[in-house]
Design a protein around this motif. Structure first.
Motif, short mmCIF file in Angstrom:
data_model
loop_
_atom_site.label_atom_id
_atom_site.label_comp_id
_atom_site.label_asym_id
_atom_site.label_seq_id
_atom_site.Cartn_x
_atom_site.Cartn_y
_atom_site.Cartn_z
N VAL A 53 8.07 -24.75 30.71
CA VAL A 53 8.03 -24.61 32.02
C VAL A 53 7.04 -23.65 32.39
CG1 VAL A 53 9.21 -23.72 34.02
CG2 VAL A 53 10.46 -24.81 32.20
N GLU B 283 3.83 -22.09 35.19
CA GLU B 283 3.36 -22.01 36.73
C GLU B 283 1.88 -22.66 36.94
OE1 GLU B 283 2.90 -18.90 40.25
OE2 GLU B 283 3.54 -18.18 38.50
N LEU C 298 12.60 -18.53 39.26
CA LEU C 298 11.43 -18.97 39.66
C LEU C 298 11.28 -18.67 40.98
CD1 LEU C 298 11.82 -22.89 38.46
CD2 LEU C 298 10.76 -21.04 37.28
N ARG D 236 6.61 -21.61 45.34
CA ARG D 236 5.64 -21.71 44.19
C ARG D 236 6.01 -23.15 43.70
NH1 ARG D 236 3.67 -16.11 41.47
NH2 ARG D 236 2.88 -15.07 43.22
N TYR E 213 5.87 -25.33 39.90
CA TYR E 213 5.68 -25.02 38.60
C TYR E 213 5.60 -26.41 37.83
CZ TYR E 213 7.39 -20.22 39.24
OH TYR E 213 7.63 -18.91 39.55
#
Length: 268
Positions: free
Chosen positions: A202, A204, A233, A237, A239
């Motif tokens: 994972v 960003e 998270l 945003r 990811y």
């Protein structure tokens, strides 16, 4: 001198007829015809008792037959459970389907018997139990136990790559999912069934780097794969979720499955 009226002589037959008329009969002389024409009782107490016993016996026999049938069904189900337990430890989830670790293709898993892996598996099980207890204290179902996927994440784009191996009917795949965070959470829940997960990442973006994955596990009851992160998270945003996996090409209508047809007597 008045003449006396002459009366016929009284005979025994006349006496019997007069007695019969007084008793309510039809005036027939005594004999077999008189007995046949006389009133007869319809039923007697003895006949009623016999009928009651027959009905009671029939009802008891029906109840006994039902009881024997139910006992036989219960015993057969019990024998089937005992036979399934004797074949070996259960490898299926509560919905009767095998988990991804149990259905992984040959060579995809790690060799068993390593103390480090066993220790990590025990720690993961303890963490899962602790998390379930925490959700129970909240009086809420955990995200992976709900019938629908949670809505704190929204997928924006999928990039899927597959490589099939027809020699042993297996395949490997890699999927990259761009996720938008609606509500802060450290759980990523997505549908997966009968797969072996090799790696999960994972991130960003390339500059911010990745988000550390604490652990992953399958939940066969709802056929989902859960990714647990070390931190939540951030909202608003996006990811990127990357999963590398492999599995069998199934011989049934499930996921990536195979089929065949016959052409000129040849199966293809």
């Amino acid at each position: 001198m008045a003449l006396e009226e002459k009366r016929p002589p009284v005979t025994p037959m006349m006496i019997e007829e007069e007695a019969a008329l007084r008793n309510g009969s039809r005036g027939l002389p005594p004999g077999p015809w008189a007995e046949a024409a006389g009133p007869r009782p319809r039923t007697t107490e003895r006949h009623i008792a016999v009928h009651k016993r027959l009905v009671l016996g029939f009802a008891v026999s029906i109840l006994a037959l039902l009881a024997v049938t139910m006992i036989a069904v219960l015993l057969s189900v019990r024998f089937e459970e005992c036979g399934a337990a004797a074949d070996g430890p259960p490898r299926a989830g509560s919905n009767g389907s095998l988990s991804g670790a149990a259905r992984q293709p040959p060579g995809a898993g790690q060799p068993p018997g390593r103390p480090e892996e066993e220790a990590r598996g025990g720690e993961a099980a303890e963490e899962e139990e602790e998390e379930e207890e925490e959700w129970q204290r909240r009086r809420e179902l955990p995200p992976w136990a709900r019938p629908r996927l949670p809505r704190h994440l929204r997928p924006l784009h999928y990039n899927l790559m597959l490589c099939a191996f027809m020699e042993n009917f297996t395949f490997s795949g890699e999927v990259n999912v761009q996720l938008e965070v609606r509500n802060a959470s450290r759980y990523i829940v997505l549908h997966a069934h009968r797969m072996h997960i090799e790696a999960v990442r994972v991130a960003e973006d390339k500059l911010a780097g990745g988000v550390r994955v604490a652990r992953t596990f399958f939940y066969p009851q709802t056929q989902v794969f859960v990714v647990v992160l070390n931190r939540s998270l951030e909202v608003q945003r996006s990811y990127n979720l990357k999963i590398i996996y492999n599995a069998l090409i199934e011989n049934e209508l499930l996921g990536f499955f195979r089929s065949s047809y016959v052409l000129h007597g040849e199966r293809r």
